[in-house]
Write an enzyme that holds these catalytic residues in place. Structure first.
Site, PDB file in Angstrom:
ATOM      1  CE1 TYR A 153      -3.958   2.183   0.708  1.00 19.63           C
ATOM      2  CE2 TYR A 153      -2.575   3.175   2.394  1.00 19.63           C
ATOM      3  CZ  TYR A 153      -3.719   3.200   1.617  1.00 19.63           C
ATOM      4  OH  TYR A 153      -4.615   4.238   1.749  1.00 19.63           O
ATOM      5  CE  LYS A 157      -3.573   5.036  -1.524  1.00 23.59           C
ATOM      6  NZ  LYS A 157      -4.635   5.592  -2.374  1.00 23.59           N
TER       7      LYS A 157
HETATM    8  P1  NAP Z   1     -13.364   2.735   1.228  1.00 23.20           P
HETATM    9  O1  NAP Z   1     -14.460   3.272   2.082  1.00 23.20           O
HETATM   10  O2  NAP Z   1     -12.929   1.331   1.354  1.00 23.20           O
HETATM   11  O3  NAP Z   1     -13.754   3.056  -0.286  1.00 23.20           O
HETATM   12  C1  NAP Z   1     -12.916   2.676  -1.328  1.00 23.20           C
HETATM   13  C2  NAP Z   1     -13.677   2.826  -2.607  1.00 23.20           C
HETATM   14  O4  NAP Z   1     -12.810   2.473  -3.685  1.00 23.20           O
HETATM   15  C3  NAP Z   1     -14.895   1.927  -2.697  1.00 23.20           C
HETATM   16  O5  NAP Z   1     -15.996   2.704  -3.115  1.00 23.20           O
HETATM   17  C4  NAP Z   1     -14.526   0.908  -3.782  1.00 23.20           C
HETATM   18  O6  NAP Z   1     -15.605   0.586  -4.620  1.00 23.20           O
HETATM   19  C5  NAP Z   1     -13.544   1.706  -4.606  1.00 23.20           C
HETATM   20  N1  NAP Z   1     -12.659   0.842  -5.399  1.00 23.20           N
HETATM   21  C6  NAP Z   1     -11.674   0.035  -4.945  1.00 23.20           C
HETATM   22  N2  NAP Z   1     -11.079  -0.567  -5.977  1.00 23.20           N
HETATM   23  C7  NAP Z   1     -11.704  -0.118  -7.106  1.00 23.20           C
HETATM   24  C8  NAP Z   1     -11.541  -0.364  -8.483  1.00 23.20           C
HETATM   25  N3  NAP Z   1     -10.603  -1.209  -8.935  1.00 23.20           N
HETATM   26  N4  NAP Z   1     -12.345   0.275  -9.369  1.00 23.20           N
HETATM   27  C9  NAP Z   1     -13.300   1.144  -8.944  1.00 23.20           C
HETATM   28  N5  NAP Z   1     -13.505   1.414  -7.626  1.00 23.20           N
HETATM   29  C10 NAP Z   1     -12.720   0.778  -6.742  1.00 23.20           C
HETATM   30  O7  NAP Z   1     -12.020   3.580   1.422  1.00 23.20           O
HETATM   31  P2  NAP Z   1     -11.733   5.114   1.784  1.00 23.20           P
HETATM   32  O8  NAP Z   1     -11.172   5.136   3.143  1.00 23.20           O
HETATM   33  O9  NAP Z   1     -12.867   5.975   1.410  1.00 23.20           O
HETATM   34  O10 NAP Z   1     -10.524   5.361   0.785  1.00 23.20           O
HETATM   35  C11 NAP Z   1     -10.594   6.193  -0.364  1.00 23.20           C
HETATM   36  C12 NAP Z   1      -9.171   6.514  -0.804  1.00 23.20           C
HETATM   37  O11 NAP Z   1      -8.502   7.225   0.259  1.00 23.20           O
HETATM   38  C13 NAP Z   1      -8.316   5.289  -1.080  1.00 23.20           C
HETATM   39  O12 NAP Z   1      -7.468   5.542  -2.173  1.00 23.20           O
HETATM   40  C14 NAP Z   1      -7.504   5.129   0.185  1.00 23.20           C
HETATM   41  O13 NAP Z   1      -6.310   4.450  -0.048  1.00 23.20           O
HETATM   42  C15 NAP Z   1      -7.292   6.577   0.559  1.00 23.20           C
HETATM   43  N6  NAP Z   1      -6.963   6.811   1.978  1.00 23.20           N
HETATM   44  C16 NAP Z   1      -7.839   6.501   2.964  1.00 23.20           C
HETATM   45  C17 NAP Z   1      -7.483   6.751   4.290  1.00 23.20           C
HETATM   46  C18 NAP Z   1      -8.386   6.445   5.453  1.00 23.20           C
HETATM   47  O14 NAP Z   1      -7.938   6.639   6.606  1.00 23.20           O
HETATM   48  N7  NAP Z   1      -9.609   6.027   5.246  1.00 23.20           N
HETATM   49  C19 NAP Z   1      -6.237   7.310   4.581  1.00 23.20           C
HETATM   50  C20 NAP Z   1      -5.372   7.616   3.540  1.00 23.20           C
HETATM   51  C21 NAP Z   1      -5.748   7.364   2.234  1.00 23.20           C
HETATM   52  P3  NAP Z   1     -16.440  -0.779  -4.519  1.00 23.20           P
HETATM   53  O15 NAP Z   1     -16.981  -0.832  -3.117  1.00 23.20           O
HETATM   54  O16 NAP Z   1     -17.499  -0.603  -5.563  1.00 23.20           O
HETATM   55  O17 NAP Z   1     -15.481  -1.881  -4.799  1.00 23.20           O
END
Ligand code: NAP
Length: 246
Positions: A153, A157
Protein backbone atom coordinates in the site's frame (compact mmCIF):
# COMPACT_ATOMS: atom_id res chain seq x y z
CA UNK A 1 -20.49 28.91 -18.68
CA UNK A 2 -21.13 25.20 -19.42
CA UNK A 3 -21.35 22.90 -16.42
CA UNK A 4 -18.03 21.17 -15.82
CA UNK A 5 -17.88 17.38 -15.45
CA UNK A 6 -16.08 15.77 -12.52
CA UNK A 7 -15.34 12.05 -12.39
CA UNK A 8 -14.72 10.58 -8.95
CA UNK A 9 -13.45 7.00 -8.90
CA UNK A 10 -14.71 4.68 -6.17
CA UNK A 11 -17.35 7.24 -5.21
CA UNK A 12 -19.96 4.94 -3.69
CA UNK A 13 -18.63 5.26 -0.17
CA UNK A 14 -16.09 6.80 2.16
CA UNK A 15 -13.91 9.65 0.94
CA UNK A 16 -15.04 9.33 -2.70
CA UNK A 17 -18.69 9.68 -1.69
CA UNK A 18 -17.98 12.86 0.28
CA UNK A 19 -15.92 14.31 -2.57
CA UNK A 20 -18.68 13.58 -5.09
CA UNK A 21 -21.32 15.25 -2.92
CA UNK A 22 -19.10 18.26 -2.24
CA UNK A 23 -18.17 18.78 -5.90
CA UNK A 24 -21.86 18.62 -6.88
CA UNK A 25 -22.63 21.29 -4.27
CA UNK A 26 -20.03 23.46 -6.01
CA UNK A 27 -21.80 23.12 -9.34
CA UNK A 28 -20.02 20.23 -11.04
CA UNK A 29 -21.97 17.49 -12.77
CA UNK A 30 -20.51 14.40 -11.11
CA UNK A 31 -19.83 10.99 -12.62
CA UNK A 32 -20.01 8.63 -9.65
CA UNK A 33 -17.79 5.65 -10.46
CA UNK A 34 -18.24 2.35 -8.65
CA UNK A 35 -16.93 -1.15 -9.11
CA UNK A 36 -19.28 -3.31 -7.02
CA UNK A 37 -21.12 -0.87 -4.71
CA UNK A 38 -23.92 -0.04 -7.15
CA UNK A 39 -26.58 0.56 -4.50
CA UNK A 40 -24.29 2.97 -2.63
CA UNK A 41 -23.40 4.81 -5.85
CA UNK A 42 -27.08 5.22 -6.76
CA UNK A 43 -27.68 6.57 -3.26
CA UNK A 44 -24.93 9.17 -3.77
CA UNK A 45 -26.61 10.24 -7.03
CA UNK A 46 -29.97 10.50 -5.23
CA UNK A 47 -28.46 12.64 -2.44
CA UNK A 48 -26.91 14.95 -5.04
CA UNK A 49 -30.17 15.20 -7.01
CA UNK A 50 -32.12 15.90 -3.81
CA UNK A 51 -29.74 18.82 -3.15
CA UNK A 52 -30.45 20.23 -6.62
CA UNK A 53 -27.19 18.94 -8.15
CA UNK A 54 -26.40 16.74 -11.11
CA UNK A 55 -24.86 13.26 -10.93
CA UNK A 56 -24.94 9.91 -12.69
CA UNK A 57 -23.45 6.49 -11.88
CA UNK A 58 -20.68 4.94 -13.96
CA UNK A 59 -19.77 1.31 -13.41
CA UNK A 60 -16.21 0.16 -14.01
CA UNK A 61 -13.07 -1.30 -12.51
CA UNK A 62 -10.34 1.34 -12.73
CA UNK A 63 -7.58 -1.24 -12.42
CA UNK A 64 -8.44 -2.50 -15.92
CA UNK A 65 -7.30 -0.20 -18.75
CA UNK A 66 -10.04 -1.40 -21.13
CA UNK A 67 -12.73 -0.69 -18.53
CA UNK A 68 -11.19 2.73 -17.93
CA UNK A 69 -11.56 3.50 -21.66
CA UNK A 70 -15.22 2.43 -21.43
CA UNK A 71 -15.76 4.58 -18.31
CA UNK A 72 -14.42 7.67 -20.08
CA UNK A 73 -16.28 7.11 -23.35
CA UNK A 74 -19.48 6.53 -21.30
CA UNK A 75 -19.02 9.81 -19.41
CA UNK A 76 -18.14 11.63 -22.62
CA UNK A 77 -21.27 10.37 -24.41
CA UNK A 78 -23.56 11.11 -21.50
CA UNK A 79 -22.24 14.45 -20.28
CA UNK A 80 -19.07 15.56 -22.06
CA UNK A 81 -15.33 15.51 -21.40
CA UNK A 82 -14.03 15.21 -17.84
CA UNK A 83 -12.68 18.50 -16.45
CA UNK A 84 -11.95 17.27 -12.93
CA UNK A 85 -10.64 13.80 -12.20
CA UNK A 86 -10.45 12.59 -8.61
CA UNK A 87 -8.45 9.37 -8.46
CA UNK A 88 -9.85 8.07 -5.19
CA UNK A 89 -10.42 4.32 -5.65
CA UNK A 90 -8.10 2.27 -3.48
CA UNK A 91 -7.71 -0.97 -1.60
CA UNK A 92 -5.53 -2.47 1.13
CA UNK A 93 -4.23 -6.03 1.42
CA UNK A 94 -2.06 -5.84 4.52
CA UNK A 95 0.58 -8.38 5.54
CA UNK A 96 4.09 -8.30 6.95
CA UNK A 97 6.61 -8.40 4.13
CA UNK A 98 7.80 -11.97 4.49
CA UNK A 99 4.20 -13.19 4.53
CA UNK A 100 2.97 -11.03 1.68
CA UNK A 101 1.64 -12.90 -1.33
CA UNK A 102 2.68 -11.76 -4.79
CA UNK A 103 -0.98 -11.46 -5.78
CA UNK A 104 -1.58 -9.06 -2.87
CA UNK A 105 1.42 -6.98 -3.88
CA UNK A 106 0.30 -6.87 -7.51
CA UNK A 107 -3.39 -6.24 -6.88
CA UNK A 108 -2.69 -3.28 -4.55
CA UNK A 109 -0.18 -1.74 -6.97
CA UNK A 110 -2.63 -2.16 -9.85
CA UNK A 111 -5.70 -0.89 -8.00
CA UNK A 112 -3.99 2.07 -6.33
CA UNK A 113 -1.28 3.15 -8.78
CA UNK A 114 -1.87 1.77 -12.29
CA UNK A 115 -5.48 2.95 -12.03
CA UNK A 116 -4.24 6.52 -11.51
CA UNK A 117 -2.13 6.26 -14.65
CA UNK A 118 -4.96 4.72 -16.74
CA UNK A 119 -7.55 7.30 -15.66
CA UNK A 120 -5.26 10.34 -15.83
CA UNK A 121 -4.10 9.39 -19.33
CA UNK A 122 -7.70 9.23 -20.54
CA UNK A 123 -8.72 12.46 -18.77
CA UNK A 124 -5.76 14.48 -20.07
CA UNK A 125 -6.85 14.25 -23.71
CA UNK A 126 -9.98 16.34 -23.09
CA UNK A 127 -8.25 18.61 -20.56
CA UNK A 128 -5.49 19.49 -23.04
CA UNK A 129 -8.12 20.34 -25.67
CA UNK A 130 -10.01 22.49 -23.14
CA UNK A 131 -6.78 24.07 -21.81
CA UNK A 132 -8.22 23.53 -18.32
CA UNK A 133 -8.19 20.57 -15.99
CA UNK A 134 -7.78 19.36 -12.45
CA UNK A 135 -6.40 15.99 -11.40
CA UNK A 136 -6.62 15.22 -7.69
CA UNK A 137 -5.02 12.01 -6.52
CA UNK A 138 -5.87 10.54 -3.14
CA UNK A 139 -2.53 9.29 -1.79
CA UNK A 140 -1.91 8.78 1.94
CA UNK A 141 0.35 9.97 4.73
CA UNK A 142 1.91 6.50 4.72
CA UNK A 143 3.39 7.33 1.29
CA UNK A 144 5.57 9.78 3.22
CA UNK A 145 6.25 7.92 6.47
CA UNK A 146 5.66 4.20 5.75
CA UNK A 147 3.68 1.72 7.84
CA UNK A 148 4.50 -1.79 9.02
CA UNK A 149 2.30 -4.38 7.31
CA UNK A 150 1.57 -2.08 4.38
CA UNK A 151 4.64 -2.23 2.14
CA UNK A 152 2.42 -2.80 -0.91
CA UNK A 153 0.00 0.00 0.00
CA UNK A 154 2.77 2.48 0.95
CA UNK A 155 4.69 1.71 -2.26
CA UNK A 156 1.53 2.27 -4.32
CA UNK A 157 0.79 5.60 -2.62
CA UNK A 158 4.43 6.75 -2.86
CA UNK A 159 4.14 5.90 -6.56
CA UNK A 160 1.07 8.12 -6.75
CA UNK A 161 3.11 10.98 -5.27
CA UNK A 162 5.87 10.58 -7.90
CA UNK A 163 3.28 10.28 -10.64
CA UNK A 164 1.53 13.44 -9.42
CA UNK A 165 4.70 15.51 -9.56
CA UNK A 166 5.72 14.26 -13.01
CA UNK A 167 2.25 14.82 -14.48
CA UNK A 168 2.12 18.26 -12.85
CA UNK A 169 5.39 19.24 -14.53
CA UNK A 170 4.25 17.91 -17.92
CA UNK A 171 0.91 19.76 -17.95
CA UNK A 172 1.43 22.91 -15.85
CA UNK A 173 1.73 25.13 -18.91
CA UNK A 174 -1.54 23.78 -20.34
CA UNK A 175 -3.86 25.05 -17.61
CA UNK A 176 -3.97 21.65 -15.93
CA UNK A 177 -3.04 21.15 -12.28
CA UNK A 178 -2.20 17.78 -10.74
CA UNK A 179 -2.08 17.50 -6.98
CA UNK A 180 -2.27 14.79 -4.34
CA UNK A 181 -3.97 14.69 -0.98
CA UNK A 182 -2.43 12.64 1.79
CA UNK A 183 -5.19 11.76 4.24
CA UNK A 184 -4.17 10.52 7.67
CA UNK A 185 -6.62 8.48 9.76
CA UNK A 186 -10.07 9.03 8.25
CA UNK A 187 -13.19 7.25 9.51
CA UNK A 188 -14.36 5.03 6.61
CA UNK A 189 -14.96 1.32 5.91
CA UNK A 190 -11.23 1.02 5.18
CA UNK A 191 -10.22 2.08 8.70
CA UNK A 192 -13.29 0.49 10.37
CA UNK A 193 -11.85 -2.83 9.19
CA UNK A 194 -8.74 -2.32 11.37
CA UNK A 195 -8.60 -4.01 14.79
CA UNK A 196 -9.63 -1.75 17.69
CA UNK A 197 -6.05 -1.64 19.08
CA UNK A 198 -4.67 -0.53 15.71
CA UNK A 199 -7.24 2.27 15.54
CA UNK A 200 -6.41 3.40 19.08
CA UNK A 201 -2.69 3.39 18.26
CA UNK A 202 -3.34 5.49 15.15
CA UNK A 203 -5.45 7.97 17.06
CA UNK A 204 -2.61 8.50 19.57
CA UNK A 205 -0.52 9.81 16.66
CA UNK A 206 -3.07 12.50 15.75
CA UNK A 207 -2.46 15.82 17.53
CA UNK A 208 -6.00 16.94 16.65
CA UNK A 209 -7.22 14.08 18.88
CA UNK A 210 -9.89 12.81 16.52
CA UNK A 211 -10.08 10.79 13.32
CA UNK A 212 -10.68 12.86 10.20
CA UNK A 213 -14.00 12.72 8.39
CA UNK A 214 -14.42 12.10 4.65
CA UNK A 215 -15.73 15.68 4.49
CA UNK A 216 -12.40 16.99 5.86
CA UNK A 217 -10.76 15.51 2.76
CA UNK A 218 -13.60 16.54 0.43
CA UNK A 219 -13.29 20.21 1.42
CA UNK A 220 -9.70 20.48 0.27
CA UNK A 221 -10.34 18.36 -2.85
CA UNK A 222 -13.10 20.78 -3.76
CA UNK A 223 -10.78 23.77 -3.34
CA UNK A 224 -8.15 22.13 -5.56
CA UNK A 225 -10.86 21.60 -8.20
CA UNK A 226 -11.72 25.29 -8.25
CA UNK A 227 -10.45 28.14 -10.42
CA UNK A 228 -8.99 29.73 -7.28
CA UNK A 229 -6.47 26.87 -7.01
CA UNK A 230 -5.00 27.45 -10.48
CA UNK A 231 -1.49 28.29 -9.16
CA UNK A 232 -1.17 25.15 -6.99
CA UNK A 233 0.28 22.13 -8.78
CA UNK A 234 2.52 19.16 -7.99
CA UNK A 235 1.73 19.45 -4.29
CA UNK A 236 1.04 16.76 -1.72
CA UNK A 237 -1.28 18.19 0.89
CA UNK A 238 -1.67 16.26 4.13
CA UNK A 239 -5.17 16.19 5.61
CA UNK A 240 -4.22 14.44 8.80
CA UNK A 241 -4.95 16.48 11.94
CA UNK A 242 -1.23 17.14 12.31
CA UNK A 243 -0.20 13.47 12.18
CA UNK A 244 2.85 13.95 9.94
CA UNK A 245 3.82 17.63 9.79
CA UNK A 246 6.42 16.87 7.11
P1 NAP B 1 -13.36 2.74 1.23
O1 NAP B 1 -14.46 3.27 2.08
O2 NAP B 1 -12.93 1.33 1.35
O3 NAP B 1 -13.75 3.06 -0.29
C1 NAP B 1 -12.92 2.68 -1.33
C2 NAP B 1 -13.68 2.83 -2.61
O4 NAP B 1 -12.81 2.47 -3.69
C3 NAP B 1 -14.90 1.93 -2.70
O5 NAP B 1 -16.00 2.70 -3.11
C4 NAP B 1 -14.53 0.91 -3.78
O6 NAP B 1 -15.60 0.59 -4.62
C5 NAP B 1 -13.54 1.71 -4.61
N1 NAP B 1 -12.66 0.84 -5.40
C6 NAP B 1 -11.67 0.04 -4.94
N2 NAP B 1 -11.08 -0.57 -5.98
C7 NAP B 1 -11.70 -0.12 -7.11
C8 NAP B 1 -11.54 -0.36 -8.48
N3 NAP B 1 -10.60 -1.21 -8.94
N4 NAP B 1 -12.35 0.27 -9.37
C9 NAP B 1 -13.30 1.14 -8.94
N5 NAP B 1 -13.50 1.41 -7.63
C10 NAP B 1 -12.72 0.78 -6.74
O7 NAP B 1 -12.02 3.58 1.42
P2 NAP B 1 -11.73 5.11 1.78
O8 NAP B 1 -11.17 5.14 3.14
O9 NAP B 1 -12.87 5.97 1.41
O10 NAP B 1 -10.52 5.36 0.79
C11 NAP B 1 -10.59 6.19 -0.36
C12 NAP B 1 -9.17 6.51 -0.80
O11 NAP B 1 -8.50 7.22 0.26
C13 NAP B 1 -8.32 5.29 -1.08
O12 NAP B 1 -7.47 5.54 -2.17
C14 NAP B 1 -7.50 5.13 0.18
O13 NAP B 1 -6.31 4.45 -0.05
C15 NAP B 1 -7.29 6.58 0.56
N6 NAP B 1 -6.96 6.81 1.98
C16 NAP B 1 -7.84 6.50 2.96
C17 NAP B 1 -7.48 6.75 4.29
C18 NAP B 1 -8.39 6.45 5.45
O14 NAP B 1 -7.94 6.64 6.61
N7 NAP B 1 -9.61 6.03 5.25
C19 NAP B 1 -6.24 7.31 4.58
C20 NAP B 1 -5.37 7.62 3.54
C21 NAP B 1 -5.75 7.36 2.23
P3 NAP B 1 -16.44 -0.78 -4.52
O15 NAP B 1 -16.98 -0.83 -3.12
O16 NAP B 1 -17.50 -0.60 -5.56
O17 NAP B 1 -15.48 -1.88 -4.80
Amino acid sequence: MEQRIALVTGAGKGIGRAVAIRLAKNGFSVAVNFRSSEKAALEVCDIIAAGGGSAFPVKGDVSDPEEVKRIFSGVNEKAGPVSVLVNNAGITKDALLIRMKDEDWNSVLTANLSSVYYCTREALRGMVRAKWGRVINIASVVALIGNPGQANYCASKAGVVGFTKSAAREYAAKGITVNALAPGFIGTDMTDALPQEAREALLKQVPAGRPGTPEDVANIACFLASDEASYITGQVIAVDGGMTMC
